[in-house]
Design a protein around this motif. Sequence first.
Motif, PDB file in Angstrom:
ATOM      1  N   GLU A 256      -5.443  59.017  -8.176  1.00  0.00           N
ATOM      2  CA  GLU A 256      -6.297  60.032  -7.560  1.00  0.00           C
ATOM      3  C   GLU A 256      -5.481  60.929  -6.629  1.00  0.00           C
ATOM      4  O   GLU A 256      -5.625  62.161  -6.644  1.00  0.00           O
ATOM      5  N   LEU A 257      -4.625  60.326  -5.823  1.00  0.00           N
ATOM      6  CA  LEU A 257      -3.795  61.105  -4.905  1.00  0.00           C
ATOM      7  C   LEU A 257      -2.798  61.966  -5.673  1.00  0.00           C
ATOM      8  O   LEU A 257      -2.585  63.148  -5.337  1.00  0.00           O
TER       9      LEU A 257
ATOM     10  N   SER B 285      -7.708  65.684   3.220  1.00  0.00           N
ATOM     11  CA  SER B 285      -8.048  64.701   2.181  1.00  0.00           C
ATOM     12  C   SER B 285      -6.883  63.776   1.870  1.00  0.00           C
ATOM     13  O   SER B 285      -7.085  62.631   1.431  1.00  0.00           O
ATOM     14  N   PHE B 286      -5.649  64.239   2.099  1.00  0.00           N
ATOM     15  CA  PHE B 286      -4.473  63.397   1.840  1.00  0.00           C
ATOM     16  C   PHE B 286      -4.413  62.213   2.807  1.00  0.00           C
ATOM     17  O   PHE B 286      -3.900  61.151   2.478  1.00  0.00           O
ATOM     18  N   LEU B 287      -4.934  62.429   4.018  1.00  0.00           N
ATOM     19  CA  LEU B 287      -4.895  61.377   5.036  1.00  0.00           C
ATOM     20  C   LEU B 287      -5.891  60.257   4.757  1.00  0.00           C
ATOM     21  O   LEU B 287      -5.844  59.211   5.406  1.00  0.00           O
ATOM     22  N   ALA B 288      -6.789  60.477   3.797  1.00  0.00           N
ATOM     23  CA  ALA B 288      -7.771  59.442   3.456  1.00  0.00           C
ATOM     24  C   ALA B 288      -7.131  58.293   2.683  1.00  0.00           C
ATOM     25  O   ALA B 288      -7.744  57.247   2.483  1.00  0.00           O
ATOM     26  N   PHE B 289      -5.890  58.498   2.251  1.00  0.00           N
ATOM     27  CA  PHE B 289      -5.183  57.466   1.486  1.00  0.00           C
ATOM     28  C   PHE B 289      -4.265  56.686   2.423  1.00  0.00           C
ATOM     29  O   PHE B 289      -3.654  57.252   3.333  1.00  0.00           O
ATOM     30  N   SER B 290      -4.149  55.389   2.192  1.00  0.00           N
ATOM     31  CA  SER B 290      -3.346  54.525   3.060  1.00  0.00           C
ATOM     32  C   SER B 290      -1.870  54.881   2.963  1.00  0.00           C
ATOM     33  O   SER B 290      -1.427  55.471   1.961  1.00  0.00           O
TER      34      SER B 290
END
Length: 635
Positions: free
Chosen positions: A493-494, A542-547
Motif C-alpha cells: 500500500e505504501l 498519509s506516509f506517517l500512518a505507516f510504521s
Amino acid sequence: MAYRFSDYDVIVIGGGHAGIEASLAAARMGLSTLIITQSVDTIGKLSCNPSIGGISKGNIVREIDALGGEMGRLADATMIQYRLLNRSRGPAVQAPRVQADKLRYSTLAKHALELEPNLHVYQDTVVDFVVAGTGANGRVESGSIEAVVTSRGRSISAKAVVLTTGTFMEGKIFIGEYEASAGRLGEQAAVGLGSSLRRLGFDVGRLKTGTPPRILNRTIDFSALERQDGDAEIRPFSFTGAAIDRPMVPCWLTYTCAETHQIIRDNIHRSPLYSGKIVGVGPRYCPSIEDKVVRFAERERHQLFLEPEGLDTDETYINGLSSSLPEEVQDAFMRTIPGLRDAVVTRPSYAVEYDYLDPTQLTPALETKRVRGLFTAGQINGTSGYEEAGGQGVVAGINAALYARAVKSAGDGNDYEPFVLGRADAYIGVLIDDLVTLGTKEPYRMFTARAEHRLKLRHDTADERLTERSHAIGLARPEAVERLRQRLDRRAELTALWESRRVLTSDAEAFPSLSKHVGKTCADALRDPLVPLEDVVALDPSFLAFSPDIRSAAELDIRYAHYILAQDRRIDRLKKMDDTRIPAGFDYDSLSGISMESKLKLKKILPETLGQASRISGLRPSDVMLLMVHLRPRG
C-alpha cells in the motif's frame, strides 16, 4: 499430557540454545518431547558473552523467530542495550545486537520449556545410545536410533534423538597448569557420550574455545573508559512486534597496552595453548589475548569491551580478554589496563576443550548418515555462538519431529521428507550447507561474507522467507502468517502511494534534496541515494500512518530493486542445480572420466543434490559437469 518414561517421539539432549530451540520446535509441532539436561537450573545459560545478535548473527536470530523459535522473544524480554550494527553501511550487512540480562534470559528460557504442553524437562546425563543394527564390535554402518541410556542406568526410548552437547561432551577446562573435567567452570562434563559415538563409528575430534574474566562493576574506574550507549530507536528481534519497555545501560571501551603484552609474553610458556596441553583447534575469529599478542606482535594495543551481565548483578564481562594463562598472570596483566587497575575478579578466564563430530557426517537436515533418527545441532557440529547453535537447533528439531511423524505413521522413516533450508533461503541454510558440505577443523562462525545472496537475506525479510514454510509443516502459528500478510499488504500500500505521489516544486523548495526530482514520483526520488527517506516521508501526512518498519522495508525494496532482481536471476540458475537430486546409493565408482580424488570426496560427503556436489571443496568443475550429464534424464 501424562508422562511415562517408556516412549517419546523426540528426545533432545542438552539445555543450551540448540537444545531449547530443538525441543520447542518438536513439541510445538505436536510431538511428545523430552529434553534431558545435566542441570535444569542452567538451561539457556549465556556461557560466554551476555549478548545476542550481531553481524549476520542478528539475521539468524530473526530467522529463528520467523520459523517459530524462541531466541528472539527471549532477547527482546531481557535486553538492557540495543544497537543496530553497521547502520551507516548498506542494508545487506546491517544487523541488530542486544546486551541481555544474563540471569533473566536463563530464567525465562527455562520457564518457556516448562510451560510447553508437549514438553517434559528432566535432569540427568545421557551416556550412551541404543541403536538397531549395531554389529558385534559396537560399530554401526546403517542403523536407527531406539533409545538413550542415562548415567543412572535408565533407558528411555524415542523415535528420534537430537544431540546438543555444547562444550560439555568430554569437556576439559584449563587455567595455566590447572585442568579439570568440566563443560563450564564449576559444572561437570558429559562423560561417556564421546566414547559412545566413537564406538558407533563416528569421526569425533576436539575443538577449543574460551571465555574472559568477570569483574565487579563497582571496582572499575569509569573515568578512564570510553562510554558506549545503545540506540534510541529500538526495533524488536521478534516479528510479534511487542513493544520494548526495558531499562537500558551503557557499555564501556578500553584497551590493552605494551605492559599488558609484555607480561603475557613473559608467561606464554605457561599457557596450555603453547605448552601442548590443549590439542583442540580454537576459534580463528575470537582468539585469546595471548593468541592476539603472539599473532599480531606489531599491534600496540587491543580493544576490550566491558559489558554488564544484568540489572541484578554487579558482574561485568570483559569482551576480548579471553585467556588460559594462570590466574596470577591474569591478575597481573589486568592491572595494566586503563580502568581495571583495582578491578576485583569474580571468575577467571579459562579455555575449554571438547568433543565434536565432523559435520560432513550429516545430511542437510542435520541427521547423521550413520544412524537414522539421530540428529545433532550446535557446537557438537563444530560451530561457535549462541545464534549458530539456535539456528541449527530449530532445524534439527523440525526434522526430528518430521522423522518421528513418519515412523509413527509408517513404522519407519523411509517416507520422511526433510525440511532443508538452502543458501538463498536463510543464513541458517548457508551455515548448514557450509558445515555438511565443507566440514570444519575450527569453531565455525557466521559472517555476512559467507552468504552470496546476502541482499535477499536481510534481517528484516526473515519472516517473508520462512514463516509460511514453517507454518506448512506445523510449527509457525497461524497468527504469525496473518501478521506477515498484513505487513506485506501495508508495504504494498505504501509503495503504491509512493509510485503515485509526484514531487512538487513546493516540495523541492522545502527539501533541497528533491530539487532534481520535481515531476517525478516519490518512488523515483527514493532511487536516488542522496534523497533521505525522512524527506520523502515528510511530504504527505498519509506516509506517517505507516510504521517505521514498513517505511524502511518499502524504501529498501525500491532502492535495491535492480540488485535484488539480478540476484534473483542468479538464484534461479543455482536452484536448478540444487533441484537436481542425486539418488541415494548412487554408484560414483561407475562414473568414467571423473578423477579418483573427486570420487573419494563424493563418497565421503554423499551430496544430496548436484548443487551441493558443486560446492564440495576441491571438486573439479569438469567432474561436476560429468556428474550433471550422467544425472540428466535420458529420453
